[in-house]
Enzyme design. Structure first.
Site, short mmCIF file in Angstrom:
data_model
loop_
_atom_site.label_atom_id
_atom_site.label_comp_id
_atom_site.label_asym_id
_atom_site.label_seq_id
_atom_site.Cartn_x
_atom_site.Cartn_y
_atom_site.Cartn_z
N SER A 197 5.64 3.31 1.80
CA SER A 197 7.00 2.93 1.43
C SER A 197 7.60 4.03 0.55
CB SER A 197 6.98 1.63 0.63
OG SER A 197 8.24 1.38 0.05
N TYR B 123 3.95 -3.44 -6.30
CA TYR B 123 4.09 -3.06 -4.89
C TYR B 123 4.15 -1.53 -4.76
CZ TYR B 123 6.55 -2.46 -0.39
OH TYR B 123 6.92 -2.06 0.88
#
Ligand code: NAP
Length: 250
Positions: free
Chosen positions: A145, A159
């Site tokens: 990501s 995350y």
């Protein structure tokens, strides 16, 4: 050279994983869709792939648990054949929070679901693909990501940290198995229209932030899928340990 076309897509029932599974099928791959809970979504993608004329199995397994991962890959061996591509796509995102409000349990859970899963699936894939073990080689694509670079302050540092670990795992494993016929790369999506943002508590997050994206729009899951497919095929035969940012310029 890898001639079999069999792919496992973890988290292939929805979002980026589902579009990746469909795109591989349209490009002649037989597909294993892995998922966690949503049987209906997984069966829908499976039936679309069967309609394309490819073989497809949908296998429920929590990819953060070793015994379930072993069973997933054994099922693929038995029902589809020799694996050529692994896409480590499954991941979770929890509610937007400042670091001080993230609990120890939550941080552990996010690392387990997002990093342990990638590690466990890579192990199974390398054991099967490595030319050192008599395998035919293959490709692994990890879905990281843009958060691994931004750090996601005020939203989900847990995350972002997990995706930083995925980047490091990608680089290390790519170098470790480069001489064994296996290429390992990653994609780093930015703001993509999927249901994941609802899990973070803000379904409309992409639209709220799109004016800050240089390309002035959110990304579509199929745009990420195209990069994953490219990294998996001989078209990218000289690329390993690499990263493709799909973030509209962010
Ligand atoms: P999503 O729409 O929330 O879908 C997640 C998928 O992962 C579902 O198929 C889900 O299965 C599955 N899954 C979750 N935990 C699992 C587990 N432990 N074992 C097996 N399957 C599991 O997510 P997405 O937005 O498509 O994201 C896909 C990947 O892209 C993730 O790695 C994410 O971090 C990354 N990414 C997304 C964005 C974005 O903007 N969307 C941005 C950057 C990176 P069920 O259907 O059964 O729940």
């Amino acid at each position: 050279m890898v001639t079999n076309k069999i792919v496992v897509v973890t988290g292939g029932s929805r979002g980026i994983g589902a579009d990746t599974a469909r795109l591989f099928a349209r490009n002649g791959y037989d597909v294993c869709i892995n998922y966690l809970r949503n049987d209906e979504a997984a069966q829908k993608v499976r039936s679309e792939i069967l309609d394309f004329g490819r073989r497809c199995i949908a296998v429920r397994a929590d990819v953060s648990i070793g015994s379930e991962v072993a069973s997933l890959f054994n099922t693929v061996d038995k029902e589809l054949g020799t694996l050529s591509v692994l896409v480590n796509n499954a991941a979770i995102l929890m509610a937007q929070s400042r670091l001080v409000d993230i609990t120890e349990d939550r941080f552990n859970e996010v690392l387990r679901k997002n990093v342990m899963s990638c590690f466990l699936c890579c192990k199974e894939a390398v054991n099967r693909m490595s030319t050192k073990n008599g395998g035919a080689g293959g490709a692994i694509v990890n879905v990281s990501s843009g958060a691994s670079k931004s750090g996601s302050p005020g939203e989900y540092i847990d995350y972002a940290s997990s995706k930083g670990a995925v980047d490091t795992l990608t680089r290390g494993l790519a170098l470790e198995v480069a001489a064994e016929g296996i290429r390992v790369n990653a994609v780093r999506p930015g703001l993509i229209y999927t249901e994941m943002h609802a899990s973070g508590g803000e379904p409309g997050r992409v639209d709220r932030l799109k004016s800050k994206i240089p390309l002035q729009r959110g990304g579509m899951p199929e745009e990420v899928a195209e990069a994953i497919l490219w990294l998996s095929t001989e078209k990218s035969s000289y690329v390993t340990g690499g990263f493709i940012d799909l973030a509209g310029g962010l």
